[in-house]
Motif scaffolding. Structure first.
Motif, mmCIF file in Angstrom:
data_model
loop_
_atom_site.group_PDB
_atom_site.id
_atom_site.type_symbol
_atom_site.label_atom_id
_atom_site.label_comp_id
_atom_site.label_asym_id
_atom_site.label_seq_id
_atom_site.Cartn_x
_atom_site.Cartn_y
_atom_site.Cartn_z
ATOM 1 N N SER A 3 9.951 -9.467 46.542
ATOM 2 C CA SER A 3 10.587 -10.714 46.112
ATOM 3 C C SER A 3 11.984 -10.880 46.707
ATOM 4 O O SER A 3 12.496 -11.981 46.778
ATOM 5 C CB SER A 3 10.657 -10.780 44.586
ATOM 6 O OG SER A 3 11.497 -9.757 44.103
ATOM 7 N N ASN A 4 12.604 -9.789 47.132
ATOM 8 C CA ASN A 4 13.942 -9.864 47.708
ATOM 9 C C ASN A 4 13.922 -10.003 49.223
ATOM 10 O O ASN A 4 14.953 -10.226 49.843
ATOM 11 C CB ASN A 4 14.754 -8.629 47.323
ATOM 12 C CG ASN A 4 15.007 -8.580 45.831
ATOM 13 O OD1 ASN A 4 15.099 -9.610 45.186
ATOM 14 N ND2 ASN A 4 15.092 -7.380 45.294
ATOM 15 N N GLU A 6 13.274 -11.659 52.841
ATOM 16 C CA GLU A 6 13.192 -12.998 53.407
ATOM 17 C C GLU A 6 11.997 -13.045 54.347
ATOM 18 O O GLU A 6 11.703 -12.063 55.032
ATOM 19 C CB GLU A 6 14.479 -13.329 54.141
ATOM 20 C CG GLU A 6 15.637 -13.525 53.190
ATOM 21 C CD GLU A 6 16.784 -14.270 53.843
ATOM 22 O OE1 GLU A 6 16.541 -15.032 54.790
ATOM 23 O OE2 GLU A 6 17.904 -14.072 53.381
ATOM 24 N N THR A 9 8.801 -19.324 56.775
ATOM 25 C CA THR A 9 7.893 -20.320 56.220
ATOM 26 C C THR A 9 7.673 -21.399 57.271
ATOM 27 O O THR A 9 8.637 -21.947 57.814
ATOM 28 C CB THR A 9 8.488 -20.958 54.941
ATOM 29 O OG1 THR A 9 8.736 -19.912 53.992
ATOM 30 C CG2 THR A 9 7.536 -21.966 54.340
ATOM 31 N N GLN A 125 5.394 -9.864 36.262
ATOM 32 C CA GLN A 125 5.138 -10.083 37.695
ATOM 33 C C GLN A 125 4.506 -11.460 37.916
ATOM 34 O O GLN A 125 4.865 -12.170 38.853
ATOM 35 C CB GLN A 125 4.214 -9.008 38.254
ATOM 36 C CG GLN A 125 4.855 -7.664 38.410
ATOM 37 C CD GLN A 125 3.876 -6.619 38.931
ATOM 38 O OE1 GLN A 125 2.669 -6.847 39.015
ATOM 39 N NE2 GLN A 125 4.407 -5.450 39.290
ATOM 40 N N ARG A 129 6.205 -14.716 40.047
ATOM 41 C CA ARG A 129 5.494 -15.271 41.197
ATOM 42 C C ARG A 129 5.091 -16.731 40.988
ATOM 43 O O ARG A 129 5.016 -17.503 41.937
ATOM 44 C CB ARG A 129 4.268 -14.419 41.508
ATOM 45 C CG ARG A 129 4.633 -13.107 42.169
ATOM 46 C CD ARG A 129 3.532 -12.048 42.058
ATOM 47 N NE ARG A 129 3.913 -10.829 42.741
ATOM 48 C CZ ARG A 129 4.788 -9.933 42.291
ATOM 49 N NH1 ARG A 129 5.398 -10.136 41.139
ATOM 50 N NH2 ARG A 129 5.078 -8.852 42.980
ATOM 51 N N GLY A 134 10.957 -20.590 41.701
ATOM 52 C CA GLY A 134 11.159 -19.222 42.173
ATOM 53 C C GLY A 134 10.287 -18.906 43.382
ATOM 54 O O GLY A 134 10.379 -19.572 44.414
ATOM 55 N N GLN A 135 9.411 -17.917 43.235
ATOM 56 C CA GLN A 135 8.538 -17.541 44.349
ATOM 57 C C GLN A 135 7.510 -18.617 44.676
ATOM 58 O O GLN A 135 7.006 -18.664 45.790
ATOM 59 C CB GLN A 135 7.855 -16.199 44.060
ATOM 60 C CG GLN A 135 8.805 -15.032 44.156
ATOM 61 C CD GLN A 135 8.071 -13.707 44.111
ATOM 62 O OE1 GLN A 135 6.886 -13.598 44.384
ATOM 63 N NE2 GLN A 135 8.799 -12.660 43.751
ATOM 64 N N ASN A 136 7.168 -19.443 43.707
ATOM 65 C CA ASN A 136 6.334 -20.629 43.934
ATOM 66 C C ASN A 136 5.032 -20.338 44.674
ATOM 67 O O ASN A 136 4.730 -20.955 45.702
ATOM 68 C CB ASN A 136 7.137 -21.706 44.665
ATOM 69 C CG ASN A 136 6.468 -23.061 44.622
ATOM 70 O OD1 ASN A 136 5.574 -23.313 43.829
ATOM 71 N ND2 ASN A 136 6.900 -23.936 45.509
ATOM 72 N N LYS A 137 4.253 -19.416 44.161
ATOM 73 C CA LYS A 137 2.984 -19.070 44.815
ATOM 74 C C LYS A 137 1.981 -20.221 44.752
ATOM 75 O O LYS A 137 1.115 -20.333 45.611
ATOM 76 C CB LYS A 137 2.383 -17.802 44.206
ATOM 77 C CG LYS A 137 3.236 -16.560 44.396
ATOM 78 C CD LYS A 137 3.457 -16.249 45.858
ATOM 79 C CE LYS A 137 4.252 -14.973 46.028
ATOM 80 N NZ LYS A 137 4.485 -14.637 47.430
#
Length: 183
Positions: A3-4, A6, A9, A125, A129, A134-137
């Motif tokens: 998650s940390n 980079e 995209t 978790q 996600r 945030g992580q926007n899965k």
């Protein structure tokens, strides 16, 4: 921790005509599912697309619903969403492996699918996600479907029946007449 890190995209694809995406979600963990759907719908709308959301009982039913929709509707692409959290039994491995394998097989048949079914060890978790901010899965899965759809349109659009000649309702009869009842 991933998650940390980079990562790169791809730029959002653009379309000359709007896309219609089906989001299939298994809402077993409803708040996680809601965040995944929010991320997916935001991404589809940002690309100028339309979406429909349907719910199925669990992650194993997601690929089946996509297969049915592909045969019986007119969607351009699909987003698979859900969450599987490891429990005390081997059911976790079955659900993770079988849902992922089924989605991959549908993709190999030419369907444009983004897989956003989370497979995690615990609820925290999943929450991290799934968060659209945030992580926007969910958004990532929608982006994957959109990128595949852009490739399909670039290379000639959708063709049903990959590898097979579709059956025809009418046939040519010796002597020149056509139709089901002429023999």
């Amino acid at each position: 921790m991933a998650s940390n890190e980079e990562h790169y995209t791809l730029p959002r694809p653009s379309f000359d005509k709007p896309v219609k995406i089906l989001i299939v979600v298994a809402p077993y963990y409803k708040d996680i599912a809601n965040e995944l759907v929010k991320g997916a719908t935001d991404e589809i709308e940002a690309a100028g697309g339309f979406h429909e959301v349907i719910e199925v009982p669990g992650a194993l039913e997601v690929p089946t619903a996509i297969g049915i929709a592909e045969r019986m509707s007119n969607f351009d692409g699909y987003v698979a969403l859900g969450c599987v959290i490891r429990g005390e039994t081997t059911h976790y491995e079955t659900v993770c492996n079988d849902s992922s394998r089924a989605l991959a097989l549908l993709g190999l048949q030419g369907l444009c699918i983004g897989n956003g079914i989370l497979t995690v060890e615990n609820y925290e978790q999943a929450r991290v996600r799934a968060e659209a901010a945030g992580q926007n899965k969910g958004g990532g899965a929608a982006a994957a479907a959109l990128h595949l759809l852009a490739l399909a349109r670039r290379w000639g659009g959708a063709r049903k029946g990959v590898g097979f000649v579709p059956a025809r309702d009418e046939f040519q009869v010796a002597g020149g007449s056509q139709g089901k009842d002429s023999a």
